[in-house]
Design an enzyme around this catalytic site. Structure first.
Site, PDB file in Angstrom:
ATOM      1  N   CYS A  99       0.803  -1.222   0.000  1.00  0.00           N
ATOM      2  CA  CYS A  99       0.000   0.000   0.000  1.00  0.00           C
ATOM      3  C   CYS A  99       0.839   1.277   0.000  1.00  0.00           C
ATOM      4  CB  CYS A  99      -0.941   0.002   1.197  1.00  0.00           C
ATOM      5  SG  CYS A  99      -2.009  -1.459   1.242  1.00  0.00           S
ATOM      6  N   HIS A 392      -9.192   2.769  -2.246  1.00  0.00           N
ATOM      7  CA  HIS A 392      -7.761   2.484  -2.102  1.00  0.00           C
ATOM      8  C   HIS A 392      -7.240   1.580  -3.214  1.00  0.00           C
ATOM      9  CE1 HIS A 392      -3.936   1.466  -0.479  1.00  0.00           C
ATOM     10  NE2 HIS A 392      -4.288   0.367   0.161  1.00  0.00           N
ATOM     11  N   CYS A 422       0.377   2.774   6.405  1.00  0.00           N
ATOM     12  CA  CYS A 422       0.791   1.415   6.734  1.00  0.00           C
ATOM     13  C   CYS A 422       0.786   0.612   5.435  1.00  0.00           C
ATOM     14  CB  CYS A 422      -0.173   0.789   7.734  1.00  0.00           C
ATOM     15  SG  CYS A 422      -1.880   0.698   7.114  1.00  0.00           S
TER      16      CYS A 422
END
Length: 436
Positions: A99, A392, A422
């Protein structure tokens, strides 16, 4: 405020972020259904270059990321160069840091600028959760390799006879950590329990995220940084993110059942970020190169930090670990920041990181630091909403956050912004940017 220690090239130039752009973000299997990540990447880079009016030959390097890899296009960066009319001699390579992938892409281009090997580059990422590499079972894969080497039909038939019906079933991409078998939502549940984060707190953060994102769109704050996407069959363009709940109410969140720990859990589909399709990119240059071209940068990259922790327990603590490093390298403290933008993978994860940033005990016993990083001022935090609302697309989120933060800093007359996330594998990323 601490001593200012900006990132600079060997000639003393700051690292300028000249412009940034993204596609609208679309929920899985909606507007971008059937559009692979490489096409989303071409779409955003092509439009970014067109809007910036920067000649394509000025760009000397393109670093791009994709988390959900497609076997037919393993180097998405090079395919984007070849598919957007850029100079074929443009250096291009791909990166992946889960991510935090576009954080990594930006850091790589910045390092090339600091080393003096380039003066301008593009960094970004794209992902599609709607076009996935559907695999086959290990047994079928082995048989297919052996069949390809078999010399006679009887040998091939004998190999196929070993297969059972279950061996022929398609295998979707894994949604769990390779090393632990834990899903991200399982880790979010761990964190909710470890840090005493309630269902009500998680739902309230998700509601806040949607409210603020909806208001940002309503106020026209995102128009400059989000392109309109024209997609097959070209009947209707997509101009805005389609995950944001403009009529979000807390009562709606309370109706949902837990998604991971069905019996005792608090993490739901509504207080988690959804699977999403999209792409985002930024143009970086040395400050002197931007001046030569008559460009006014959005802002500058001041520092960055990447961290890693164990994956078995509460692994989504990247912001709590990487933020103090990035601030230290920037010569700043939390109180110096104008804005804080933290990736909202889950409301539980976000709230846990906020809690630990202000924890003296965590700083002393875990980080080995004398004092807590600092309390997070709610008036500075995710002021335009976050990933729970926007969605996302894994590799695109960092570039979205950095572009969004710089535009908002400029609206506020400048200042410093922290962007942090994160990532799977216990990874963390943080960048400090500044606008004038």
């Amino acid at each position: 405020m601490g001593q200012v220690l900006p990132l600079v090239t060997r000639l003393g130039d700051r690292i300028a972020i000249v412009s940034g752009l993204r596609t609208p973000f679309a929920r899985q299997a909606t507007a971008f259904h059937g559009i692979p990540a490489v096409d989303l990447g071409k779409m955003v880079v092509g439009e970014l270059l067109a809007r910036s009016e920067i000649p394509a030959e000025v760009i000397e390097q393109l670093v791009f990321g994709q988390v959900v890899q497609m076997p037919e296009a393993p180097n998405i960066a090079r395919e984007i160069v070849l598919g957007t009319g850029m100079n074929v001699h443009t250096d291009a390579y791909s990166v992946s840091r889960a991510c935090a992938t576009s954080f990594q892409a930006i850091a790589n281009v910045a390092e090339s600028l600091m080393a003096g090997t380039i003066r301008a580059g593009i960094a970004g990422g794209a992902d599609s959760s709607s076009v996935l590499p559907i695999g086959v079972s290990k047994k079928l894969a082995r048989v297919l390799v052996d069949v390809n080497k078999a010399r006679t039909m009887s040998q091939r038939l004998k190999l196929f006879s070993r297969l059972r019906l279950r061996d022929l079933m398609p295998v979707p991409p894994a949604v769990a950590e390779y090393s632990t078998g834990l899903r991200m939502g399982d880790t979010a549940e761990q964190m909710a329990k470890t840090y005493g984060i309630t269902r009500e707190q998680q739902d309230a953060l998700a509601h806040r995220s949607h409210q603020r994102a909806a208001q940002a769109w309503s106020d026209g704050k995102l128009k400059e940084e989000v392109m309109t996407a024209f997609i097959p069959p070209y009947k209707q363009p997509l101009a805005e993110d389609n995950n944001i709940r403009g009529n979000s109410t807390l009562a709606d969140y309370a109706k949902l059942r837990p998604a991971f720990d069905r019996k005792h859990g608090t993490v739901t589909a509504a207080n988690s970020t959804p699977l999403t399709d999209g792409a985002a990119a930024v143009i970086l240059m040395t400050e002197s190169r931007a001046k030569e071209l008559g460009l006014v940068p959005l802002g500058y990259l001041r520092s960055y930090a990447f961290t890693a922790i164990d994956v078995w327990q509460d692994m989504l603590l990247g912001p709590a670990w990487s933020t103090p490093l990035a601030l230290e390298r920037a010569g700043l403290t939390m109180s110096d920041l104008t804005l804080i933008d933290m990736h909202e993978a889950f409301a539980a994860q976000t709230l846990a990181n906020i809690q630990l940033l202000g924890s003296e005990r965590f700083a002393r016993d875990v980080l080995g630091r004398a004092h807590a990083t600092g309390e997070v001022d709610d008036s500075k935090f995710n002021v335009l909403g976050g990933s729970i609302a926007y969605g996302h697309p894994f590799a695109a989120t960092g570039a979205r956050m950095i572009t969004q933060t710089l535009h908002e800093l400029r609206r506020r007359g400048g200042g410093f912004g922290l962007v942090t996330a994160c990532a799977a594998g216990g990874l963390g990323a943080a960048m400090v940017v500044e606008a004038e």
